[in-house]
Design a protein around this motif. Sequence first.
Motif, PDB file in Angstrom:
ATOM      1  N   ILE B 351       0.842  -1.209   0.000  1.00 22.04           N
ATOM      2  CA  ILE B 351       0.000   0.000   0.000  1.00 22.04           C
ATOM      3  C   ILE B 351       0.877   1.259   0.000  1.00 22.04           C
ATOM      4  N   LEU B 352       1.932   1.222   0.795  1.00 18.30           N
ATOM      5  CA  LEU B 352       2.844   2.368   0.840  1.00 18.30           C
ATOM      6  C   LEU B 352       3.452   2.628  -0.548  1.00 18.30           C
ATOM      7  N   ASN B 353       3.930   1.587  -1.186  1.00 18.05           N
ATOM      8  CA  ASN B 353       4.559   1.751  -2.502  1.00 18.05           C
ATOM      9  C   ASN B 353       3.580   2.316  -3.530  1.00 18.05           C
ATOM     10  N   ALA B 354       2.356   1.809  -3.525  1.00 17.33           N
ATOM     11  CA  ALA B 354       1.368   2.278  -4.509  1.00 17.33           C
ATOM     12  C   ALA B 354       1.043   3.747  -4.276  1.00 17.33           C
ATOM     13  N   ASN B 355       0.905   4.126  -3.010  1.00 21.07           N
ATOM     14  CA  ASN B 355       0.579   5.524  -2.720  1.00 21.07           C
ATOM     15  C   ASN B 355       1.738   6.461  -3.027  1.00 21.07           C
ATOM     16  N   TYR B 356       2.943   5.955  -2.870  1.00 22.07           N
ATOM     17  CA  TYR B 356       4.114   6.767  -3.194  1.00 22.07           C
ATOM     18  C   TYR B 356       4.136   7.083  -4.696  1.00 22.07           C
ATOM     19  N   LEU B 361       3.043  11.008  -9.168  1.00 23.54           N
ATOM     20  CA  LEU B 361       2.661  11.064 -10.587  1.00 23.54           C
ATOM     21  C   LEU B 361       1.328  11.744 -10.850  1.00 23.54           C
ATOM     22  N   LYS B 362       0.513  11.920  -9.790  1.00 20.96           N
ATOM     23  CA  LYS B 362      -0.861  12.328 -10.076  1.00 20.96           C
ATOM     24  C   LYS B 362      -0.983  13.749 -10.626  1.00 20.96           C
ATOM     25  N   ASP B 363       0.047  14.581 -10.447  1.00 19.44           N
ATOM     26  CA  ASP B 363      -0.022  15.924 -11.040  1.00 19.44           C
ATOM     27  C   ASP B 363       0.058  15.846 -12.561  1.00 19.44           C
ATOM     28  N   TYR B 368      -8.015   8.475 -11.357  1.00 24.96           N
ATOM     29  CA  TYR B 368      -9.471   8.366 -11.419  1.00 24.96           C
ATOM     30  C   TYR B 368     -10.082   8.693 -10.069  1.00 24.96           C
ATOM     31  N   SER B 369      -9.405   8.264  -9.010  1.00 23.61           N
ATOM     32  CA  SER B 369      -9.943   8.459  -7.673  1.00 23.61           C
ATOM     33  C   SER B 369      -9.193   9.591  -6.978  1.00 23.61           C
ATOM     34  N   LYS B 370      -9.855  10.248  -6.050  1.00 22.42           N
ATOM     35  CA  LYS B 370      -9.192  11.343  -5.338  1.00 22.42           C
ATOM     36  C   LYS B 370      -8.658  10.888  -3.971  1.00 22.42           C
ATOM     37  N   GLU B 371      -8.843   9.614  -3.670  1.00 18.73           N
ATOM     38  CA  GLU B 371      -8.459   9.123  -2.345  1.00 18.73           C
ATOM     39  C   GLU B 371      -7.064   8.502  -2.383  1.00 18.73           C
ATOM     40  N   TYR B 372      -6.588   8.128  -1.202  1.00 21.74           N
ATOM     41  CA  TYR B 372      -5.414   7.270  -1.167  1.00 21.74           C
ATOM     42  C   TYR B 372      -5.845   5.930  -1.733  1.00 21.74           C
ATOM     43  N   CYS B 373      -4.906   5.241  -2.345  1.00 22.62           N
ATOM     44  CA  CYS B 373      -5.255   3.957  -2.932  1.00 22.62           C
ATOM     45  C   CYS B 373      -4.840   2.843  -1.985  1.00 22.62           C
ATOM     46  N   MET B 374      -5.228   1.645  -2.323  1.00 18.50           N
ATOM     47  CA  MET B 374      -4.732   0.491  -1.575  1.00 18.50           C
ATOM     48  C   MET B 374      -3.429   0.039  -2.253  1.00 18.50           C
ATOM     49  N   HIS B 375      -3.390  -1.156  -2.810  1.00 19.54           N
ATOM     50  CA  HIS B 375      -2.127  -1.709  -3.323  1.00 19.54           C
ATOM     51  C   HIS B 375      -1.864  -1.333  -4.767  1.00 19.54           C
ATOM     52  N   CYS B 377      -2.954   1.754  -8.116  1.00 22.37           N
ATOM     53  CA  CYS B 377      -3.670   2.974  -8.465  1.00 22.37           C
ATOM     54  C   CYS B 377      -3.928   3.004  -9.963  1.00 22.37           C
ATOM     55  N   VAL B 378      -5.005   3.689 -10.343  1.00 23.62           N
ATOM     56  CA  VAL B 378      -5.352   3.771 -11.758  1.00 23.62           C
ATOM     57  C   VAL B 378      -5.158   5.207 -12.230  1.00 23.62           C
ATOM     58  N   LEU B 379      -4.167   5.404 -13.096  1.00 22.80           N
ATOM     59  CA  LEU B 379      -3.873   6.732 -13.637  1.00 22.80           C
ATOM     60  C   LEU B 379      -4.339   6.806 -15.097  1.00 22.80           C
ATOM     61  N   THR B 380      -4.318   8.028 -15.623  1.00 24.74           N
ATOM     62  CA  THR B 380      -4.693   8.225 -17.032  1.00 24.74           C
ATOM     63  C   THR B 380      -3.767   9.283 -17.634  1.00 24.74           C
ATOM     64  N   PRO B 381      -3.627   9.292 -18.951  1.00 19.59           N
ATOM     65  CA  PRO B 381      -2.899  10.402 -19.560  1.00 19.59           C
ATOM     66  C   PRO B 381      -3.705  11.694 -19.369  1.00 19.59           C
ATOM     67  N   GLY B 382      -3.010  12.812 -19.129  1.00 19.58           N
ATOM     68  CA  GLY B 382      -3.719  14.073 -18.910  1.00 19.58           C
ATOM     69  C   GLY B 382      -4.174  14.703 -20.215  1.00 19.58           C
ATOM     70  N   HIS B 383      -4.934  15.807 -20.074  1.00 16.51           N
ATOM     71  CA  HIS B 383      -5.449  16.506 -21.266  1.00 16.51           C
ATOM     72  C   HIS B 383      -4.337  16.919 -22.211  1.00 16.51           C
ATOM     73  N   ASP B 384      -3.212  17.362 -21.615  1.00 14.07           N
ATOM     74  CA  ASP B 384      -2.121  17.815 -22.466  1.00 14.07           C
ATOM     75  C   ASP B 384      -1.624  16.702 -23.390  1.00 14.07           C
ATOM     76  N   MET B 385      -1.604  15.496 -22.890  1.00 17.64           N
ATOM     77  CA  MET B 385      -1.150  14.379 -23.726  1.00 17.64           C
ATOM     78  C   MET B 385      -2.231  13.985 -24.732  1.00 17.64           C
ATOM     79  N   ILE B 386      -3.481  13.932 -24.261  1.00 17.20           N
ATOM     80  CA  ILE B 386      -4.588  13.549 -25.146  1.00 17.20           C
ATOM     81  C   ILE B 386      -4.649  14.521 -26.334  1.00 17.20           C
ATOM     82  N   GLU B 387      -4.434  15.836 -26.029  1.00 21.25           N
ATOM     83  CA  GLU B 387      -4.484  16.841 -27.102  1.00 21.25           C
ATOM     84  C   GLU B 387      -3.442  16.592 -28.184  1.00 21.25           C
TER      85      GLU B 387
END
Lengths: 443, 480, 125
Positions: B351-356, B361-363, B368-375, B377-387
């Motif tokens: 859990i510590l590693n995933a949250n680290y 990276l979340k900036d 997808y979620s605004k909370e701390y994650c468990m083991h 995390c699900v990230l996405t490419p930002g608008h700048d990349m999608i553009e």
Amino acid sequence: MYLPHTEKDKEEMLKAIGVSSFEDLVKQIPSKFLNPEYNLPEGLDEVQAARHIQKLSEKNRKTLNFLGAGAYERYIPAAINALISRGEFLTAYTPYQAESSQGTLQTIYEYQSCMCALYGMDCSNASMYDGATSLAEAARAAVRITGKKKIIYSAAINPQYLKVMKTYFAQSEEYEFIACPLEDGKVTLASLDKVLDERAACFILQTPNFFGLIEDGEAIGKAVKEKGIIFIVSADPASLGMLKTPGEMGADFATGEGQSLGLPLSYGGPYLGIFTCAKPLVRQMPGRIVGMTTDKDGKRGFVLTLQAREQHIRRDKASSNICSNEALCALSATIYATLLGPSGLKELAEANAGAAAAAAEKLTKIPGIKKTFSGNFFNEFVITLPCDADKLREKILEKENIDIGLPLKTLFPEMGNALLVCATETKTEEDIDRLAKAVKENL
Amino acid sequence: MIDNRLSIEKSVPGRRGITFKNSLRAKAAIPAALCRKEAPLLPEMSEFDAVRHFTKLSSLNFSVDTHFYPLGSCTMKYNPRFNEEVSALKGFTAVHPLAKDSAAQGTLEMLYDLSSRLTELTGMDGITLQPAAGAHGEFTGLITAKAYFRAHGETERVEVIVPDSAHGTNPATASMAGFSTVNIASEPDGRLSLTKLKEKLGPKTAVVMLTVPNTLGIFESRIEEIAKAVHEAGALLYMDGANFNALIGLVKPGEIGVDLMHLNMHKTFSTPHGGGGPGAGAIAAKKHLLPHLPMPLVKKDNGKYFCDYGDSRSSGQVKSFFGNTGVLVKAYAYLLTHSAKETGDIARMAILNANYVLAKLKDMYPCYSKEYCMHECVLTPGHDMIEKGLKTLDIAKGLLDKGFHAPTVYFPLIVHEALMIEPTETESKETLDEFIKAMREIHDEGIADPDSLKAAPLRQAVKRLDEVQAARKPNIRWQA
Amino acid sequence: MKPEELKYAKSHEWIKLGDEAVVGVSDYAQHEMGDVVFVELPKVGQKAEKEKQCAVVESVKSAFDILSPVSGTITAVNEAVAADPALLNQSPLDEGWLFKIKPENPADAETLLTWEQYQVFIKQA
């Protein structure tokens, strides 16, 4: 043990996350469920654990073994363990990123090719769990293709396979399972004629069958196909270096227990489910399939293909739920087939057939012991004893450390004191003499 | 230049790796009519040819041993070599599955002890070790539920409720076990809506399948109420335990209302993934379900261990013989070397590693979620990349060239362009820092020069492959 | 075929109405699907129900259920598109048609969209 974190690491990481303690990270878990009491022993260090497990392994009895019945003692060439222990194979996963998984992908392609060659079939998947689940999945495919719910099977298929198949149909009464009776331990055209009808989805044959007998698959296949029924053959791959292939019998699906291709017995697994089919049925195969293609520069490469059949895309409409299969066992079988080649596999089959023939000859010379069936057999055969087979097995196991084979009374009560005896390439003339002597002296 | 010739293309007639000189071969007397007409098309190689062929192929793989492998939901942790060594002990590998119980006491004792430990860790009442993998475990769980309802005369229960965030195996398993699937859309926070669940629950519901933590790496905080609603409807709560690495030694699923769950030995319990198996599954169950588990179960009487084949209430048998015992020894070795506290540390550090990773990276890659994650995390490419026309696939391929295996991509399906990252507990802070750096570089380089990221990977054995051709004209074996 | 002369279902199938109606996948839909790698067609003589699955189109990483826009009996299927699925991408309205159906209920056509309505519909989607 296997954790690299120092106290300093933990502090820095918590700080970077912006919390003061680990507990802040798991507030989504209701606190009453967190950190319950566990009644577990203290952890051992590696030295202690090694000693403990070594002792356990020594509690298993090392016997001279004549048991078969679906799992066979094999000699495993030394190169196999050396190769499959390589971390690059052992610690990779399903080749989702093709460009960085060409090793696994190419070996699966080679595995599929080897299985097609051995079984004489057009297509193979990347593997199933074992021979029983492969057969069950083939029966499920037949039902799916035909929309029919009647499954006819030879009464000489491995009883475990039958059990697993019924479980794979969720023990539902919607499906009708009909056994084809045997004559002298085998399916004959006459016995087949009693049960075959057009309402059936498939007919399932095992050869060599559970009693070790080699079936006349070609004639049976012809009769089955004439009725427009899907023909499924389960065959031991170790026999196919020599014996007629399911392809030559006209099989639509052919399956088998790949443990025979150089995998250890290991009390039941991991084994290898071989699953092959005729070309028109390629999309009916469950599980992963690897295909050859080219990259952007036109260079040869391999990818997972025909994925739209699978659970991660089709979800509830998938051909099966299988995800992880037995990839490393498939690699092991591929290396085995590569080391042996066509002539080695033929010799392997001969060594099996020869050892079993020798054992049958020696045992049936003992007064009171008869061969139960008259047909040709591969590496196991049934004898009828003049005494209780279970008791004799127990006695010889205790006295001589020999496991003489599988008494059949529990599975086939009508067979009385029958014993299924197996001898593979691991057995020598001396071993067989020991067996015969022990049986003779303890009858 | 990478040699990608097939073994069959290196084959030379007459070469041999292994021969069998057993004198008994001469006794073989199988009539020619029963024999195959042609020899199989297999390679002919010396042992050394074969060793070099497969060793070279191995070098084309990424693996946990060689690369950071943050494949979400797959728990690609270090596979201790100790486990490998002890599982290869002759005493274990030589035992025939039909050996008499008296000849297999060591293996049976190991299975018994492993069962007890797993039962304790899950907070359940019993366990079967028969399933060969996780999905096979799910199937085992559902047919166990089916046998349970059959025994109670509740055959009208034909539906399985699955949230849309679930692994594809859940709905596929439900169909296989003869149930129909009822889908529930997840809430914006990724959790299951109690209201929606209650709407779907009814006299036809057999099982609710829930992944805990879910595939977004979030714990179902209302699990108690969910379990209560499920039980009030007379249904069973099944937990997909693929993500048990987040809970081991921290939470007992048995205490949160789970009736039955599967475990993946090749995820939580450190057995290697083998390029796609073999794994081993297990189904842990509460007391009321134990008679319906597949048989045999290992039991103990008077200091002797034996296989119990149960009775007609059992759901049957899901594979030949026992289970993937060779894999189970490895999981057992792993547990032997962990105390209760040490098992908890597995989850804590995962859990510590995933949250680290999430925090760093979340900036750049919105989560997808605004909370701390468990083991995970699900990230996405930002608008700048999608553009710039950059997709998750491009990030995945860019990572390969930087020496990292890609995360799980495009899953869960409910997150557009998902990148599911599960670092696991065995990775050090330095490795995570390198990964974070690579992810940030991919972002910056992608924005600066989108076309070169779209062309990645360039430094692997092959470039992007033509999957369309592979599927349209399948070439799945060599031919003469 | 001219797109304006066809009717459309909200599930993106087109239909050329008639005694023997022709059904295919809209150009918009084939574009969304990407490269089609496999087409599974119904059997001639089979009954199809309006808005129920009667064919499947697969791309590399997805599978799409094709629903019949009307109820009726399948009278023909396009073997050419089964043999060469790329036709569906190259010529969705002509060579890439999927099956012909004899409609049994004229009222089925009433809920279908015209070309103009379909244009509005896909813009909203």
